[in-house]
Write a protein that holds these residues in place. Sequence first.
Motif, mmCIF file in Angstrom:
data_model
loop_
_atom_site.group_PDB
_atom_site.id
_atom_site.type_symbol
_atom_site.label_atom_id
_atom_site.label_comp_id
_atom_site.label_asym_id
_atom_site.label_seq_id
_atom_site.Cartn_x
_atom_site.Cartn_y
_atom_site.Cartn_z
ATOM 1 N N ASP A 8 0.812 -1.220 0.000
ATOM 2 C CA ASP A 8 0.000 0.000 0.000
ATOM 3 C C ASP A 8 0.847 1.272 0.000
ATOM 4 O OD1 ASP A 8 -2.460 -1.386 0.042
ATOM 5 O OD2 ASP A 8 -2.212 -1.735 2.196
ATOM 6 N N GLU A 9 2.153 1.143 0.175
ATOM 7 C CA GLU A 9 3.044 2.301 0.133
ATOM 8 C C GLU A 9 3.005 2.920 -1.264
ATOM 9 O OE1 GLU A 9 6.860 0.944 1.535
ATOM 10 O OE2 GLU A 9 6.052 0.516 3.538
ATOM 11 N N GLY A 10 2.881 4.241 -1.302
ATOM 12 C CA GLY A 10 2.805 4.955 -2.570
ATOM 13 C C GLY A 10 1.378 5.247 -3.009
ATOM 14 N N LYS A 11 0.402 4.680 -2.315
ATOM 15 C CA LYS A 11 -1.002 4.946 -2.654
ATOM 16 C C LYS A 11 -1.450 6.241 -1.982
ATOM 17 C CE LYS A 11 -2.247 0.090 -3.118
ATOM 18 N NZ LYS A 11 -3.134 -0.978 -2.640
ATOM 19 N N PHE A 12 -2.486 6.833 -2.520
ATOM 20 C CA PHE A 12 -3.048 8.042 -1.928
ATOM 21 C C PHE A 12 -4.060 7.676 -0.856
ATOM 22 C CE2 PHE A 12 -1.588 9.655 -6.001
ATOM 23 C CZ PHE A 12 -0.900 10.789 -5.591
ATOM 24 N N LEU A 13 -4.083 8.450 0.209
ATOM 25 C CA LEU A 13 -5.128 8.350 1.216
ATOM 26 C C LEU A 13 -6.179 9.382 0.840
ATOM 27 C CD1 LEU A 13 -5.973 7.136 4.020
ATOM 28 C CD2 LEU A 13 -5.038 9.237 5.001
ATOM 29 N N VAL A 14 -7.432 8.945 0.737
ATOM 30 C CA VAL A 14 -8.512 9.854 0.365
ATOM 31 C C VAL A 14 -9.639 9.758 1.384
ATOM 32 C CG1 VAL A 14 -7.967 9.756 -2.105
ATOM 33 C CG2 VAL A 14 -9.642 8.188 -1.168
ATOM 34 N N ASP A 15 -10.411 10.843 1.486
ATOM 35 C CA ASP A 15 -11.546 10.842 2.401
ATOM 36 C C ASP A 15 -12.774 10.258 1.715
ATOM 37 O OD1 ASP A 15 -12.622 12.907 0.817
ATOM 38 O OD2 ASP A 15 -12.203 14.468 2.290
ATOM 39 N N VAL A 16 -13.914 10.274 2.397
ATOM 40 C CA VAL A 16 -15.133 9.661 1.854
ATOM 41 C C VAL A 16 -15.627 10.354 0.596
ATOM 42 C CG1 VAL A 16 -15.873 8.665 4.038
ATOM 43 C CG2 VAL A 16 -16.588 10.974 3.443
#
Length: 79
Positions: A8-16
Motif C-alpha cells: 500500500d506504500e505509494g497509494k493516496f489516502l482519500v476521504d469519503v
Amino acid sequence: MATLSESDEGKFLVDVDGEQLGIVTKVEGNTAWIDPDPGIAESWLQAFGWGSADEDDYTVDGDAVDTVTDDELRVNADL
C-alpha cells in the motif's frame, strides 16, 4: 477495517468524498504513515517504493480505512 501491507506504500489516502489527504510513505503492522503534502518528486519515489516516512508524517490505523484499491486507501466517515 482494512488490513494494510507494504504494497500500500505509494497509494493516496482519500476521504469519503475522494479528496486526497496525502500519500502513504510507510506501512508497518496495520498502521500507515501519511505525508500530507508530498511534492511531485516525492510522489514518484513513493510510487516506486523508494520513499520513507519522516517527522512530518501522521499515522492512520487500518481500522480507519474502509476500502483499499490499486491506487488508494479510502478512510471511513468516522476519521
